[in-house]
Structure formats: structure tokens, C-alpha cells
Scaffold this motif. Structure first.
Motif, short mmCIF file in Angstrom:
data_model
loop_
_atom_site.label_atom_id
_atom_site.label_comp_id
_atom_site.label_asym_id
_atom_site.label_seq_id
_atom_site.Cartn_x
_atom_site.Cartn_y
_atom_site.Cartn_z
N LEU A 398 0.81 -1.22 0.00
CA LEU A 398 0.00 0.00 0.00
C LEU A 398 0.84 1.27 0.00
N THR A 399 2.16 1.14 0.03
CA THR A 399 3.02 2.32 0.11
C THR A 399 3.42 2.82 -1.28
N LEU A 400 3.69 4.11 -1.35
CA LEU A 400 4.12 4.76 -2.58
C LEU A 400 5.55 5.26 -2.41
N SER A 401 6.17 5.69 -3.50
CA SER A 401 7.51 6.26 -3.44
C SER A 401 7.70 7.25 -4.58
N THR A 402 8.28 8.40 -4.23
CA THR A 402 8.62 9.39 -5.25
C THR A 402 10.14 9.53 -5.38
N GLY A 403 10.87 8.63 -4.74
CA GLY A 403 12.33 8.73 -4.74
C GLY A 403 12.92 8.71 -6.13
N THR A 404 12.44 7.81 -6.97
CA THR A 404 12.96 7.72 -8.34
C THR A 404 12.70 9.00 -9.11
N PHE A 405 11.54 9.61 -8.90
CA PHE A 405 11.20 10.86 -9.60
C PHE A 405 12.19 11.96 -9.26
N TRP A 406 12.48 12.16 -7.96
CA TRP A 406 13.40 13.23 -7.56
C TRP A 406 14.81 12.96 -8.09
N ASN A 407 15.23 11.71 -8.05
CA ASN A 407 16.56 11.37 -8.58
C ASN A 407 16.65 11.68 -10.07
N GLU A 408 15.59 11.37 -10.79
CA GLU A 408 15.59 11.64 -12.23
C GLU A 408 15.56 13.13 -12.54
#
Length: 675
Positions: A398-408
Motif C-alpha cells: 500500500l506504500t508509494l515512493s517518489t524517490g525515483t522521480f526526484w533522482n531523475e
């Protein structure tokens, strides 16, 4: 032509300003000329001491502090027990409520220790915690506040930050009550006894200006490595505002209320707890709010000595330059800060509202419905977690992540704008940073001390002159002058840039209500976002060095420049503005001749706070390679050199105190001229 009309307008409006300014200039020029002639006459071998403080004259404060600390740890005793036994006992006392809070929120109640520990009772379900804070929000501020805190805690769960956030929350739940109680007691003592007030005022100044890194090493020596040591450091950092606000709140209690207490025959204890403290409840709750916010500000630094939680996640992300993970953990701290801030403010407003009690016989549940509901939620959550352990933690699915977006995003900026960013960095380094750095490094310490003394004397008299001269002399006498000049150079440039950015934005937003509302959200986010988070994008875009530190400092320090500018302009009396319009002033004249002049005291206070923010961030930027007092403090931390760290930290504190006193004196004089 009369004498009056022959004088410039500025001299007529402010008689005596030009002569006094001329005397000051003449005095400075005479002093400088005498110093140069003496240095030339005495020769470079003798006159050089005015430029470089001789090593033989340095005061070995660092060595004495280190020896004293070792004596405290190894030899100091009170007869039945040693100083180390006392500090370990305090750590054990703090560990009891912390372990309980951590068990309730994160780990569950365990039997055994270490890897052999077995969970007997699981923690409260994450759904239970969300319902509980929503219930608190509804009680304190109604539906809107309940919805806000539920969204904030839901953000923690949705982005996989729940476990770390609960560890941080457990530390906050222990540190805040300790900071509030001790701050309240110190404030009460300072209010009752003038000698206590005089004693704690300089101590509070040092606690608020010495970088926290400087006293992490003594805390480690006294309390060991772990969450309890981190809580002690958090309390030291967060308690001073509670003391100051307690003093201000008690002094602001109307004399009629105090007289009424004396008339009805209150004892000193009754006068304190039945009259004074309830009357100052509004101010005291503001102090509680400040303790909460500063405790959250401390979580990353506290993670260096074993706190864990969200602070450790941000620090770990910085070490591996994972900007995505760092941003997510940083925004989780912001969400937690927003929820706790709004809750504490709502409880402060509720404390100032007289309670309405219904008559008639009622049972305990009817008298305390919200407390009963909260206890029911806790019990049901524990039972639900025992029946279904999956409810105790947020499912990974149920968890999300925006880590990849910020790295990109950072990667895309580096690929497409590397040349432009590198050109900007090189240009500012060569034409701004390095020249100013060299200029400050070549200034004679004796001349700087004299100029600071003159400025203090002109602004507030002999006492401020002695204070500024003594503190600046001690920086030189302890061997910190060269690094202090680097600190002043970075802080000074950052404050100028932050003011050039923040003041126009504050002016623009002051009279645009919708823009100001949105800007307040941005400012609140900037001020609650952990300082380490600012370093990650700066390092990834500009690598390490002074320019990277400058970018991070400006981003962190721009918020108070915006806030105080807008508040100063908003407080200008509308009648004065209308009078200016009636006289035919243009909008630009109204802004420059009326609003900015009347808002000048607030602008000066904003400058003061911008400097304080810049200095606090400057210590953090030691991680990116600056060669200033901040790095000296950080090196002392890594080498466990207590004396070196405290001396460098005191030098930072002295710079902050000098800037604070000079600017405050300047603001006071401006206010007096306008009255």
C-alpha cells in the motif's frame, strides 16, 4: 537665504546626525592612521601582531576544557556516587518513558533484550494512531484540523515512513514534556528572583547560539551513545524558548490580577500556580509549540548520537547522495511538524478559552468523552494488532515512493544544464566569493575589534562596546580568528543574497492576501524541512565547496527575510498610507518613503533572524567541505575532542551574539526616532 534652507533636508530632519557621523568618521580615520604609522614605525616584525594574533599569546582554553571534562568523567565524585553515576542515572530515568512510548508506537512490548527479544504485545495499529490524532484534532480545532492531521499522518503511512516516524514521535513525546517542565520551572525562578534571571540570560544566549555539534561530544561522554543521549541534546536545544516565553508571559500578567491574588490572601505557591500560571496560559502554550518545533528541528543531528528514526534516514540518504530517499524522509518530518504544530496551536487557543461545564450528575465517560474515546481507541488498536499482527504495520503493497522521480529530476538538470551551472559557480567564485574571502582574511584583528567596539558605543553606549570588544577579542585570543573570518564571509554573503531575494518577495506578497497565504505554506515548509535536506540537491548540482554551502545557506535563511518584511509592511498604519496618497505620492514613493521606513524596525529584526538562520546552517555545511568554524566543530565531533569543539562553538556563538546585539540596538534606535 536662511541658515535652515541652506542645510540639506536630511540634516534639518535629523539635527546632529551629520556632526556625529563626521566625528565617528574622523575617529575611525585617526585610529586607522595611527595604527598604520605605528606598524610602519615599529617594523613588520613588531607591528605584525596587529594583523595576526601571536600564537604565544593564545589562551589554551581548549586544553583546559578537555582536562576538566576528563576530570568530571573519571574523577569527580559526590561521596556516595560519582558524576558519571549521576549522569547514567539520569539517562536511565529518561529511558523508562522513552522505552514505553517506543513500545506503544513502534516496537511493541518486548521480553528480553537484543536479538533474543520476543514481542509480547504488539504496538498500536497505524490505523489506531491515525484515528487517535484525528480525535485530538477534532477536540482541539474541529473538523478541519482533524482532517489536516489525519492527512499528515496518512502521508507518513502512504510513503513508507511510518516506522521511522513513530521512532521520532516517541523521542518527541519524551523530550517535549521534559523541555516544557524544566523551561517552566527555570522561567518561574527567573521571574521570582532577579539574580536567577541575570544568571540564566547569558546561559540561554549560549544555548541558542552554540552549534549543537559542539556539545554532542560532552553529551556522549556523560550519557553514552543512544536515544537517551539524543533526547538530552534535544532538550538542551529546545528548552531556551520555553524559559524566555515563560518570563515574558508572567511579566505580561496584568497588575490587577496580581493585586487580586494578594487581596484574597494567596500564599506564594498559590499565587504562582493558581493565579500567575493560568493567567499566562496563552503565552506558555506558545512556548510549548516552540519546544515541539525545535525538537523536530533537532531530529537529524540527534540521529548522529543514536536517535534513529526519520533523522537517521535523512542522514543516511545524504551520505549516499540519494536525493529521493532524503526528500521523502525530509517531507515526512515536515508532515509530522505540521501536524504537531497545528495541534499545539489549537490546544493553546483552547487553553485561553474558558471551559463550559454542564450541571447535573454524570459518569466519568460523560464528563470526559474525548479522553474516554482515546483510551477506547488505544485498547481496540492493541487488541486488533494482537489478533492480526498485519494491522500493526503498514503493508508494503500500500506504500508509494517518489524517490525515483526526484533522482531523475536532478539527473535531468545535471545533463541539460551542467555547463550553465558550472559557469555560474565559477563566475561567482572568482569574482565574488574568493575576493571577499581574501579581503576579510587580511583585515587586522585589532582593527576589527576596535571598529566593533566603536559601533557598539555609537548604538548603545559603553556596555555594548565592552561586550562586542571582549567577545571579538576572545575569538582572536583562542586561535579562531582565521576560521571566524571565513564564517563571517560565508554568512555575510548568504545574508545579503537572502535579503535581496526575500525582501522583494515579502514586499510583493504583503498586500496580496492570496499570494501571502500560499507563501506562508512555502515558508512554513522551508522552516520545518530539515537543514540536511538542503545540502543534497546543492551537492548533486554543484559538488562540494564554498559555493555549494552558500546555496544551501541562502535556501535555508531566506524564509525569515520574507516573513518579517511582509509582517512589517502589513503592520504599517493604513491612515499614514492614506495620508501619503492624499498628498499625491506615487505608489513607489509610498513604498519607499512611507512603508519601508515605518517597517524598518521589523526589517532589522528580519535581518537579525536571517543571520541566526545562516549561522545555524553554516555548521551543517561543514559536511560539504567549508573551512570555517563549522568544520572545526564537526572535526572535533569526529575526533571526540571536547575542548576543541566547545571553543569553536563558542566562537560561533560570539559572532551570533555580536550581530544580535548590534542589530537589536540599531532597531531600538530606529524605533525611538520614529516615535
Amino acid at each position: 537665504m536662511s541658515t535652515l534652507t541652506a542645510q540639506p533636508f536630511d540634516d534639518v530632519a535629523h539635527p546632529g546626525r551629520a556632526p556625529s557621523r563626521k566625528r565617528l568618521v574622523d575617529f575611525v580615520l585617526t585610529l586607522t592612521t595611527i595604527a598604520v604609522l605605528m606598524a610602519w614605525w615599529l617594523g613588520p616584525s613588531i607591528g605584525k601582531w596587529a594583523f595576526d594574533y601571536p600564537r604565544a599569546w593564545q589562551i589554551p582554553v581548549a586544553r583546559h576544557i578537555s582536562q576538566w571534562m576528563k576530570w568530571l568523567v573519571n574523577e569527580a565524585t559526590f561521596g556516595l556516587f560519582s558524576f558519571t553515576d549521576l549522569t547514567r542515572f539520569i539517562a536511565d530515568l529518561i529511558d523508562i518513558p522513552y522505552t514505553f512510548a517506543l513500545s506503544l508506537l513502534s516496537t511493541g512490548f518486548l521480553s528480553g533484550q537484543g536479538s533474543a527479544a520476543v514481542q509480547i504485545v504488539p504496538p498500536i495499529s497505524f490505523l489506531g494512531v491515525i484515528v487517535l490524532v484525528g480525535l485530538m484534532g477534532y477536540y482541539a480545532g474541529g473538523r478541519r484540523l482533524a482532517a489536516l492531521v489525519v492527512v499528515c499522518f496518512g502521508f507518513l503511512a502512504a510513503f513508507g515512513q511510518w516506522s521511522s516516524a513513530m521512532i521520532t514521535l516517541a523521542s518527541i513525546l519524551v523530550a517535549v514534556p521534559i523541555g516544557v517542565v524544566f523551561g517552566l520551572l527555570l522561567g518561574l525562578a527567573g521571574y521570582r528572583w532577579a539574580w536567577v534571571d541575570r544568571a540564566i540570560t547569558p546561559l540561554l544566549d549560549l544555548m541558542q547560539t552554540i552549534p549543537i555539534f559542539a556539545y554532542l561530544v560532552p553529551i556522549l561522554f556523560f550519557f553514552g551513545f543512544g536515544p537517551t543521549a539524543a533526547i538530552v541534546g534535544t532538550v538542551i536545544y529546545a528548552m531556551p524558548p520555553m524559559v524566555r516565553i515563560t518570563l515574558l508571559g508572567l511579566r505580561a500578567v496584568p497588575s490587577e490580577i496580581r493585586d487580586l491574588g494578594h487581596m484574597v490572601g494567596c500564599t506564594p505557591r498559590q499565587m504562582t500556580w493558581k493565579i500567575m500560571v493560568p493567567s499566562a496560559a496563552d503565552a506558555l502554550m506558545v512556548g510549548v509549540n516552540q519546544v515541539i518545533m525545535l525538537s523536530l528541528n533537532m531530529v537529524i543531528i540527534a540521529s548522529m548520537i543514536g536517535a534513529g528514526g526519520l533523522g537517521f534516514d535523512v542522514l543516511a540518504a545524504l551520505r549516499r547522495l540519494d536525493i529521493g530517499a532524503g526528500f521523502e524522509a525530509g517531507f515526512a518530518i515536515v508532515a509530522l511538524a505540521v501536524a504537531l504544530d497545528r495541534l499545539s496551536q489549537a490546544f493553546a487557543r483552547k487553553a485561553g478559552t474558558p471551559a463550559v461545564t454542564a450541571t447535573g450528575e454524570r459518569n466519568l465517560v460523560q464528563r470526559h468523552p474525548y479522553l474516554s474515546a482515546a483510551l477506547a481507541v488505544i485498547v481496540l488498536s492493541l487488541v486488533a494488532s494482537m489478533l492480526s499482527p498485519a494491522l500493526a504495520t503498514v503493508p508494503d503493497a500500500l506504500t508509494l515512493s517518489t524517490g525515483t522521480f526526484w533522482n531523475e529530476v536532478v539527473k535531468w538538470i545535471n545533463i541539460n544544464f551542467f555547463d550553465a551551472l558550472e559557469a555560474l559557480r565559477t563566475t561567482l567564485l572568482l569574482h565574488l566569493l574568493i575576493p571577499i574571502k581574501r579581503f576579510l582574511a587580511e583585515l587586522p584583528w585589532l582593527g576589527v575589534v576596535a571598529l566593533l567596539a566603536i559601533a557598539g558605543y555609537r548604538l548603545a553606549g559603553l556596555r555594548l562596546a565592552l561586550l562586542t570588544a571582549t567577545l571579538s577579542f576572545l575569538i582572536a585570543a583562542t586561535g579562531q580568528w582565521e576560521k571566524a573570518m571565513v564564517t563571517v564571509y560565508l554568512c555575510g554573503i548568504a545574508v545579503i543574497i537572502a535579503s535581496l531575494i526575500g525582501i522583494p518577495i515579502g514586499i510583493l506578497a504583503a498586500e496580496r492576501e492570496r499570494l501571502w497565504r500560499w507563501l506562508q505554506v512555502v515558508i512554513d515548509t522551508l522552516q520545518t524541512l530539515p537543514s540536511f535536506v538542503y545540502l543534497m540537491p546543492a551537492v548533486m548540482l554543484f559538488r562540494v565547496g564554498d559555493f555549494t554551502a552558500l546555496i544551501a545557506i541562502v535556501a535555508y535563511a531566506v524564509a525569515p527575510a520574507i516573513r518579517y518584511t511582509a509582517l512589517g509592511i502589513q503592520r504599517v498604519d493604513p491612515k499614514v498610507v492614506e495620508a501619503g496618497r492624499a498628498m499625491g505620492c506615487t505608489p513607489f514613493q509610498i513604498l519607499t518613503k512611507i512603508k519601508l521606513k515605518l517597517a524598518l524596525p521589523e526589517l532589522m529584526l528580519g535581518l537579525n533572524q536571517t543571520i541566526m538562520f545562516a549561522l545555524s546552517m553554516l555548521v551543517i555545511t561543514a559536511l560539504v567541505g567549508t573551512r570555517d568554524l563549522g568544520q572545526e566543530v564537526y572535526i572535533a565531533l569526529t575526533k571526540a575532542d571536547i575542548g576543541r569543539g566547545i571553543v569553536a562553538g563558542l566562537a560561533v556563538a560570539f559572532i551570533a551574539i555580536i550581530a544580535d546585539r548590534l542589530i537589536s540596538a540599531g532597531a531600538t534606535r530606529l524605533r525611538e526616532r520614529m516615535e
